[in-house]
Design a protein around this motif. Sequence first.
Motif, PDB file in Angstrom:
ATOM      1  N   ILE A   6       0.845  -1.192   0.000  1.00 54.71           N
ATOM      2  CA  ILE A   6       0.000   0.000   0.000  1.00 54.71           C
ATOM      3  C   ILE A   6       0.878   1.238   0.000  1.00 54.71           C
ATOM      4  O   ILE A   6       1.450   1.609   1.029  1.00 54.71           O
ATOM      5  CB  ILE A   6      -0.935   0.024   1.226  1.00 54.71           C
ATOM      6  CG1 ILE A   6      -1.751  -1.269   1.326  1.00 54.71           C
ATOM      7  CG2 ILE A   6      -1.864   1.240   1.173  1.00 54.71           C
ATOM      8  CD1 ILE A   6      -2.638  -1.364   2.561  1.00 54.71           C
ATOM      9  N   PRO A   7       1.033   1.915  -1.153  1.00 56.48           N
ATOM     10  CA  PRO A   7       1.743   3.191  -1.164  1.00 56.48           C
ATOM     11  C   PRO A   7       0.805   4.275  -0.629  1.00 56.48           C
ATOM     12  O   PRO A   7      -0.391   4.261  -0.934  1.00 56.48           O
ATOM     13  CB  PRO A   7       2.060   3.402  -2.644  1.00 56.48           C
ATOM     14  CG  PRO A   7       0.933   2.719  -3.357  1.00 56.48           C
ATOM     15  CD  PRO A   7       0.546   1.540  -2.496  1.00 56.48           C
ATOM     16  N   ARG A  17      -9.166   2.413   6.171  1.00 59.01           N
ATOM     17  CA  ARG A  17     -10.129   1.643   5.382  1.00 59.01           C
ATOM     18  C   ARG A  17      -9.403   0.672   4.454  1.00 59.01           C
ATOM     19  O   ARG A  17      -9.798  -0.484   4.303  1.00 59.01           O
ATOM     20  CB  ARG A  17     -11.024   2.570   4.568  1.00 59.01           C
ATOM     21  CG  ARG A  17     -12.131   1.833   3.804  1.00 59.01           C
ATOM     22  CD  ARG A  17     -12.954   2.758   2.934  1.00 59.01           C
ATOM     23  NE  ARG A  17     -12.208   3.267   1.800  1.00 59.01           N
ATOM     24  CZ  ARG A  17     -12.766   3.586   0.629  1.00 59.01           C
ATOM     25  NH1 ARG A  17     -14.062   3.469   0.453  1.00 59.01           N
ATOM     26  NH2 ARG A  17     -12.016   4.046  -0.354  1.00 59.01           N
ATOM     27  N   ALA A  18      -8.326   1.143   3.826  1.00 55.80           N
ATOM     28  CA  ALA A  18      -7.551   0.283   2.929  1.00 55.80           C
ATOM     29  C   ALA A  18      -6.947  -0.893   3.689  1.00 55.80           C
ATOM     30  O   ALA A  18      -7.054  -2.056   3.257  1.00 55.80           O
ATOM     31  CB  ALA A  18      -6.460   1.098   2.240  1.00 55.80           C
ATOM     32  N   ILE A  19      -6.317  -0.611   4.818  1.00 58.27           N
ATOM     33  CA  ILE A  19      -5.692  -1.674   5.609  1.00 58.27           C
ATOM     34  C   ILE A  19      -6.740  -2.659   6.106  1.00 58.27           C
ATOM     35  O   ILE A  19      -6.560  -3.884   6.027  1.00 58.27           O
ATOM     36  CB  ILE A  19      -4.909  -1.081   6.790  1.00 58.27           C
ATOM     37  CG1 ILE A  19      -3.704  -0.286   6.282  1.00 58.27           C
ATOM     38  CG2 ILE A  19      -4.455  -2.174   7.747  1.00 58.27           C
ATOM     39  CD1 ILE A  19      -2.983   0.504   7.352  1.00 58.27           C
ATOM     40  N   ALA A  30       0.021 -12.903   3.362  1.00 57.45           N
ATOM     41  CA  ALA A  30       1.126 -13.225   4.253  1.00 57.45           C
ATOM     42  C   ALA A  30       1.592 -11.995   5.018  1.00 57.45           C
ATOM     43  O   ALA A  30       2.064 -12.102   6.155  1.00 57.45           O
ATOM     44  CB  ALA A  30       2.283 -13.805   3.448  1.00 57.45           C
ATOM     45  N   GLU A  31       1.453 -10.825   4.392  1.00 59.14           N
ATOM     46  CA  GLU A  31       1.918  -9.597   5.033  1.00 59.14           C
ATOM     47  C   GLU A  31       1.268  -8.396   4.367  1.00 59.14           C
ATOM     48  O   GLU A  31       0.773  -8.481   3.237  1.00 59.14           O
ATOM     49  CB  GLU A  31       3.441  -9.476   4.922  1.00 59.14           C
ATOM     50  CG  GLU A  31       3.940  -9.395   3.497  1.00 59.14           C
ATOM     51  CD  GLU A  31       5.444  -9.236   3.381  1.00 59.14           C
ATOM     52  OE1 GLU A  31       6.093  -8.898   4.398  1.00 59.14           O
ATOM     53  OE2 GLU A  31       5.980  -9.425   2.269  1.00 59.14           O
ATOM     54  N   ILE A  32       1.285  -7.288   5.085  1.00 54.52           N
ATOM     55  CA  ILE A  32       0.824  -6.004   4.556  1.00 54.52           C
ATOM     56  C   ILE A  32       1.940  -4.999   4.777  1.00 54.52           C
ATOM     57  O   ILE A  32       2.408  -4.802   5.907  1.00 54.52           O
ATOM     58  CB  ILE A  32      -0.459  -5.526   5.254  1.00 54.52           C
ATOM     59  CG1 ILE A  32      -1.601  -6.530   5.041  1.00 54.52           C
ATOM     60  CG2 ILE A  32      -0.868  -4.146   4.750  1.00 54.52           C
ATOM     61  CD1 ILE A  32      -2.847  -6.222   5.835  1.00 54.52           C
ATOM     62  N   VAL A  33       2.393  -4.383   3.684  1.00 57.30           N
ATOM     63  CA  VAL A  33       3.475  -3.398   3.753  1.00 57.30           C
ATOM     64  C   VAL A  33       2.919  -2.043   3.325  1.00 57.30           C
ATOM     65  O   VAL A  33       2.433  -1.885   2.206  1.00 57.30           O
ATOM     66  CB  VAL A  33       4.645  -3.787   2.826  1.00 57.30           C
ATOM     67  CG1 VAL A  33       5.764  -2.740   2.932  1.00 57.30           C
ATOM     68  CG2 VAL A  33       5.168  -5.180   3.159  1.00 57.30           C
ATOM     69  N   ASP A  86      -6.322   5.054  -1.077  1.00 52.18           N
ATOM     70  CA  ASP A  86      -7.680   5.603  -1.059  1.00 52.18           C
ATOM     71  C   ASP A  86      -8.702   4.642  -1.666  1.00 52.18           C
ATOM     72  O   ASP A  86      -9.848   5.019  -1.888  1.00 52.18           O
ATOM     73  CB  ASP A  86      -7.729   6.953  -1.787  1.00 52.18           C
ATOM     74  CG  ASP A  86      -7.166   6.881  -3.195  1.00 52.18           C
ATOM     75  OD1 ASP A  86      -6.652   5.820  -3.589  1.00 52.18           O
ATOM     76  OD2 ASP A  86      -7.223   7.900  -3.911  1.00 52.18           O
ATOM     77  N   ASP A  87      -8.293   3.392  -1.918  1.00 51.92           N
ATOM     78  CA  ASP A  87      -9.219   2.363  -2.399  1.00 51.92           C
ATOM     79  C   ASP A  87      -9.418   1.311  -1.322  1.00 51.92           C
ATOM     80  O   ASP A  87      -8.789   1.351  -0.260  1.00 51.92           O
ATOM     81  CB  ASP A  87      -8.676   1.704  -3.680  1.00 51.92           C
ATOM     82  CG  ASP A  87      -8.598   2.672  -4.852  1.00 51.92           C
ATOM     83  OD1 ASP A  87      -9.326   3.685  -4.820  1.00 51.92           O
ATOM     84  OD2 ASP A  87      -7.811   2.424  -5.776  1.00 51.92           O
ATOM     85  N   ALA A  88     -10.284   0.357  -1.597  1.00 56.55           N
ATOM     86  CA  ALA A  88     -10.531  -0.737  -0.648  1.00 56.55           C
ATOM     87  C   ALA A  88     -10.920  -1.993  -1.415  1.00 56.55           C
ATOM     88  O   ALA A  88     -11.534  -1.913  -2.479  1.00 56.55           O
ATOM     89  CB  ALA A  88     -11.645  -0.356   0.340  1.00 56.55           C
TER      90      ALA A  88
END
Length: 290
Positions: A6-7, A17-19, A30-33, A86-88
Motif C-alpha cells: 500500500i503506497p 479503510r484500505a488496511i 502473508a503480510e501487509i506493507v 484511497d481504495d478498498a
Amino acid sequence: MVSVIIPAFNAARTIRRAIDSALAQTMAPAEIVVVDDGSEDNTACLAEVYGDTVRVVRQPNAGPAAARNHGARLALGDWLAFLDADDAWLPTKLERQLAYIGSPQTGLVACRTSAYSSGQKITLASLWEYNHIGMSGVLVRRSAFEEMGGFDEDPRLISAEDYNLWLRMATRWEIVAVSEDLFVYSPEAGSLSHQFERFAMAAIRNVDQIGGYLAIDPHVLEKKRVTILQENAYKAFSYRNLQVARRLFGRAFRGSPSIARAAWWLATFAPARVLDLRSSAFHSLKGRAI
C-alpha cells in the motif's frame, strides 16, 4: 504467499479503510506493507497503530511508482497485490484471483474487467487500445514484476506508470482477467478539472516510451496520441476548463486536422455560461422527446 503493498501519501483520511479491507480477506495475505511516501499528515502513525500486523516504512516523497517498487523490494511473497491507500478491497478479492494463478506463464491477474469473461486472457493488442486494468485490482507474480524492472519511476509517467508496466508485461507474460468488481475505487483527490492535461501528457509519454520499446509504426503512435488528446479535451470541456480543453483540442488538431476538431477548438472560446445554457436546452428537449 501474497504480499499486500500500500503506497500512501497524505492518506490519513482513507489509510485505515484500505488496511482493514486487506485484513478482512477470506484468504489472508502473508503480510501487509505500507510505504509512506513522505506524507505531511499522520498517515504513517495511523498505520503503525496496527502493530506487527502491518509493516510500515517511510521514504522521502518520490512518487507512487517509487513507493510501490520500495514495497516490492521489501516484500516476502511470491505474489504482489497492490492497493492504493484511497481504495478498498471486497473480502473475496484475493481468494477469487488466486484461483487463476495455476499457469506458470500467468504474470498478472486483473479484476473489474467487465470487457472479459473470467479466465480470459487480456492481449497486448486489446490492452494497447484501452487500459482495462485497475491499479488496486491486480495480483502480480513477483518474478514477472522483477523481470520487467517494476514500475518506471519517471515523474513524467505519474498516472500512467501502471499502464506502462502492464503493456511491458503483456509482451512476455499472460494477463488473466476476473470479470468481477473486487475493489472499491475512489477518484484521485483534488479537482479533476485541473488534472486532464497532466493525465494526457503522462499518457503520451507512455505511448512514446512503449512505442520505442515495441518498435510500433509512427503513424499508429500518432493516432494514439491524437486519441489521448481528444479524449482528455472532451473531459476538460465537460468540466468547463476551457483553457485546458483549448490547448488539448489545438494539439489534437495539429496532429490530425479535421473540421470537427477545429469546431471543438473554436467552441472553447465561447463563454462557459453560454455553453451551460445550450447544454441545459439540449437536455430539456431530449427529455421531452423521450
